[in-house]
Each structure stands twice: as C-alpha cells, then as structure tokens.
Design an enzyme around this catalytic site. Structure first.
Site: not given
Ligand code: APR
Length: 239
Positions: A54, A109, A177, A205
């Site tokens: 962290y 979170h 995102g 995606e």
């Molecule tokens: N603009 C829009 N979307 C984006 C971009 C961008 N520039 N870059 C990446 N993405 C999208 C990807 O397509 C994906 O769908 O953002 C998403 C990222 O997914 P994760 O990495 O899984 O992040 P998140 O969904 O926030 O994770 C949820 O998982 O590990 C835990 O606590 C953690 O809060 C987190 C939770």
C-alpha cells in the site's frame, strides 16, 4: 419520472492518470497473490509485505493527477446539483483523484489516504508517511501500527446502506472502468436494471456482467466520458 443518477467507477477511471488497474496486462494482480497483500489474514501473517504494497500505491498516487474522466464527472455532478437532480458517485477506487477533481464519492473499498487503528478504531489521514518500511503508530492509543483503511477481500464494503438507498429508484446508472469481477459492486448493474434504469457501461473490453439491455461504450474513459456526459446532460435537460 424524476431523474436519480448513480455512477460507479473502477480502476479504469484512474488508468488514464497512470495508475495501474488490477486485472489485465500490467495489473496490480499480475504476478502477485491477492491473498498475500489484500486480506486480513495477510495483514496478520506478514504486515510488512502488506504495508509495502500500500505504501507503493500511495507513492504512485502522489505522482499522478486527475484525468479528463475525473474532471468530466465532477462537472457532471455540479450540473446535476444545480438542477437539484439526485446524484451519487460510488467508487471502488481507493485513490483521491475524484476528490482532487472536485467530486464527492463514496469510497466503498476505502481510501489509500486514510489509516485506521484496529485497536481503538481511530482514523488518520497521512499521505506524507510514505516510508515503505516504517509502520505508523496510532496517534491516539499508540498501538504500534495503523492498518491501511482499505476494505480487503472478505471484509464488508463501506457505505452499503447509502449505496442501496441511492440504487433504489435510480433512473440512470453508469459503470465506468470496472471489470464487473468483484461483488457487491458488480451486482449494482443488475439492481439498476431491475429498477428500470437506463444502464450504460464504459470500459476497454466488455465486462462479465454486461447484458444486451445495457448500452456499452467502448473506449478510454478520459476520451469517452466528456462527450457522453454532455450528451446525457442534454437529454436530462430536455425533459
Ligand atoms: N478507460 C476505461 N476503462 C478502462 C481503461 C480506461 N482508460 N483502462 C482499463 N479499463 C477497464 C478495463 O477494461 C476493465 O474493465 O477498467 C476495468 C479494470 O478492471 P479491474 O482491473 O478489474 O478493476 P476494477 O473493476 O476496479 O476492480 C474491482 O477488484 O481487486 C479488487 O478492490 C479491487 O476495487 C477493485 C475491484
């Protein structure tokens, strides 16, 4: 029906600021076990490893700025406030980029900028103490090490009752995102659909919880969001 809007953001909203997402190439979970750094068990077994993880993320955060997506969301929130339209921004992100752009999100979170004492419950905000190898004692009870004020896997997310209230009766729901991989956040889309809300998803995606009823907008949030939110404001304003 009066408008009531909820927006959920995930790591993709901060990706254009240069912060790593979790899943996908270069993600925080690549080459790292969640169980080693993001669970209460990890904190009790190896607090130094968790603390370093962290502290590394807090150091990364201190080097970046909000991006056009954060700014567009803050401007959207301001416009809705002027029109007295109920709006809640829920973020899964633990960075403070929404705040630095002017938004007031619910951090379900937790937050990198906050530390919490597991002995007395005191919270303190300390982004300055970035030494990866130095724990910070509780300023109130002197417990030797404050924990990250982050919701780890297996813990209950924050603000759930406020989020449930906001989801009830929402007419427009955007997910920006997020991969739709982690509940309860991933379930908000289905709740919004059940409420009869218009549901719009922006990511790079298609997320796992997307259905044909949802409008999917592919692209980088920093590029897509300014125009998309303007379009939505015009539609709202027209009613
Ligand atoms: N603009 C829009 N979307 C984006 C971009 C961008 N520039 N870059 C990446 N993405 C999208 C990807 O397509 C994906 O769908 O953002 C998403 C990222 O997914 P994760 O990495 O899984 O992040 P998140 O969904 O926030 O994770 C949820 O998982 O590990 C835990 O606590 C953690 O809060 C987190 C939770």
């Amino acid at each position: 029906m009066a408008d009531s809007i909820v927006i959920l953001t995930g790591a993709g909203a901060s990706a254009d600021s240069g912060l790593a997402t979790f899943r996908g190439p270069g993600g925080l979970w690549e080459g790292r076990q969640v169980e080693d750094v993001a669970t209460p068990e990890a904190w009790s077994l190896d607090p130094a490893q968790v603390w370093r993880f962290y502290q590394m993320r807090r150091a990364a955060l201190s080097r970046v700025q909000p991006n056009a997506a954060h700014r567009a969301l803050a401007a959207f929130e301001l416009q809705l406030k002027r029109r007295c339209i109920p709006f809640v921004l829920v973020t899964q992100n633990v960075d403070d980029l929404h705040e630095r752009a002017g938004s007031t999100p619910l951090h379900m979170h937790g937050e990198l900028a906050s530390l919490r004492c597991e002995a007395c419950g005191a919270r303190c905000r300390d982004l300055q103490g970035l030494d990866p190898n130095r724990f910070i004692p509780c300023p109130r009870c002197e417990y030797p090490r404050l924990r990250p004020d982050i919701v780890w896997f297996g813990e209950m997310p924050f603000h759930m009752s406020a989020i449930e209230d906001a989801m009830a009766g929402c007419t427009l729901f955007l997910a920006i995102g997020t991969s739709g991989a982690v509940y309860p956040a991933a379930g908000f889309l289905e709740i919004a659909r059940a409420e009869g809300a218009v549901t719009i998803i922006n990511s790079l995606e298609q997320p796992g919880n997307l259905t044909p009823e949802d409008r999917y907008v592919e692209g980088r949030a920093a590029e897509v969001l300014p125009e998309l939110l303007e379009e939505l404001l015009t539609e709202i304003g027209a009613e």
